[in-house]
Design an enzyme around this catalytic site. Structure first.
Site, mmCIF file in Angstrom:
data_model
loop_
_atom_site.group_PDB
_atom_site.id
_atom_site.type_symbol
_atom_site.label_atom_id
_atom_site.label_comp_id
_atom_site.label_asym_id
_atom_site.label_seq_id
_atom_site.Cartn_x
_atom_site.Cartn_y
_atom_site.Cartn_z
ATOM 1 N N TYR A 156 -2.003 -1.588 10.078
ATOM 2 C CA TYR A 156 -2.130 -1.868 8.648
ATOM 3 C C TYR A 156 -0.784 -1.678 7.950
ATOM 4 O O TYR A 156 -0.341 -2.533 7.184
ATOM 5 C CB TYR A 156 -3.190 -0.945 8.043
ATOM 6 C CG TYR A 156 -3.415 -1.140 6.557
ATOM 7 C CD1 TYR A 156 -4.128 -2.232 6.089
ATOM 8 C CD2 TYR A 156 -2.918 -0.216 5.632
ATOM 9 C CE1 TYR A 156 -4.340 -2.412 4.727
ATOM 10 C CE2 TYR A 156 -3.137 -0.396 4.278
ATOM 11 C CZ TYR A 156 -3.846 -1.492 3.831
ATOM 12 O OH TYR A 156 -4.052 -1.668 2.476
ATOM 13 N N SER B 202 0.828 -1.205 0.000
ATOM 14 C CA SER B 202 0.000 0.000 0.000
ATOM 15 C C SER B 202 0.858 1.249 0.000
ATOM 16 O O SER B 202 1.939 1.280 0.610
ATOM 17 C CB SER B 202 -0.914 0.018 1.235
ATOM 18 O OG SER B 202 -1.650 1.233 1.288
#
Length: 242
Positions: A150, A137
Site C-alpha cells: 500500500y 496517505s
C-alpha cells in the site's frame, strides 16, 4: 459557467464526501464507481435532491478503456471536464512474506495503475487551468507493518504528482495530492478490532479519527481558484498525527 469534476471511487468514504461537498460548491459531479451502483446512485440522488447536477458512471480505474469512456461520458453530459479527483483505492494489509499475488495485483491495479490511467487521460482532456488531486496517505510517514505494498503505491503517486505538475504547468493545470491520516471510513475500519481503531484515534493530537468531510474540505480548496499557486504538493491532512 459551472465546472465539472470526475471523482473516482465517489460512491463511498472520502470520495462520497468529496462529491457531495463539491456539488454544494456548484460543481457538476461525475460519480465514478466500480461495483457499488446503489451507493453511487444514492450520492447522485442526494446531490440532485439538493438542486445540484450529477451522474454516476461505472468504470474500473485499472482499465484504460474504461477511463476513456468515463471521460467521454463526462464530456457528453456536461461539456468540458475541469477537474479530476483520484479517490479510488484499496488496502490489503499483509506482511511481505505472506503476500499473495492476488493482493499484490489488486493494490497495484487499483491504487497505482488506476491513478496513472486517470491522470494520463486527464492530461489529455482537462481544460487549461484545470485541477488534479490524488490520494496519498499518512501511512508513508508512519510505516506500519503490513502496509508495505500500500505504501509503495502511495509513494509512487506522490512521485507522479510532482512530475506531472511540471509537465502540465504550461497549461496552468495544478497537480497535487492529499495524504489523509486515519479516517473513519469502511476502508479504514474493515479488518480492525475496536481496540485497534481506538488506539489509532488516541494517537492523534485531537484524540479522534478524521472524518471524510475533513479531507473533502482540503480537496475542495485545492480545486478552488484560491489554490492556483499550489502545485506539485502533498498536503498532510492528518490532524498533526505525523
Amino acid at each position: 459557467m459551472q465546472k465539472t469534476v470526475i471523482v473516482t471511487g465517489g460512491s463511498r468514504g472520502i470520495g462520497r464526501a468529496t462529491a457531495l461537498l463539491l456539488a454544494a460548491h456548484g460543481w457538476n459531479v461525475v460519480v465514478n464507481y466500480a461495483n457499488n451502483h446503489d451507493e453511487a446512485a444514492s450520492v447522485v440522488a442526494e446531490i440532485v435532491g439538493r438542486g445540484g447536477r450529477a451522474n454516476a458512471v461505472r468504470a474500473n480505474v485499472s482499465s484504460a478503456s474504461d477511463i476513456k469512456e468515463l471521460f467521454d461520458q463526462a464530456e457528453g453530459a456536461y461539456g468540458n471536464v475541469n477537474a479530476l479527483v483520484n479517490s479510488a483505492g484499496i488496502i490489503r494489509p499483509s506482511l511481505l512474506k505472506d503476500l499473495d499475488d492476488a493482493a499484490l495485483t489488486e493494490q497495484l491495479d487499483t491504487n497505482l495503475r488506476g491513478t496513472i490511467n486517470a491522470i494520463r487521460e486527464a492530461s489529455r482532456r482537462l481544460v487549461d487551468g484545470g485541477r488534479i488531486v490524488s490520494m496519498s496517505s499518512t501511512t508513508l510517514a508512519l510505516n506500519p507493518p503490513t502496509y508495505g505494498i500500500y505504501n509503495a503505491t502511495k509513494a509512487a503517486i506522490e512521485a507522479l504528482t510532482r512530475v506531472v505538475a511540471k509537465e502540465l504547468g504550461v497549461r496552468r493545470i495544478t497537480v497535487n495530492a492529499v495524504a489523509p491520516g486515519p479516517v473513519e471510513t469502511e476502508l479504514f475500519v474493515t479488518g480492525k478490532s475496536q481496540a485497534e481503531i481506538d488506539r489509532m484515534a488516541q494517537a492523534a493530537p485531537f484524540k479522534r479519527l478524521g472524518q471524510p468531510r475533513d479531507i473533502a474540505e482540503v480537496v475542495a480548496f485545492l480545486l478552488s481558484d484560491a489554490a492556483g499557486w499550489i502545485n506539485g504538493q502533498v498536503v498532510r491532512a492528518n490532524g498533526g498525527l505525523a
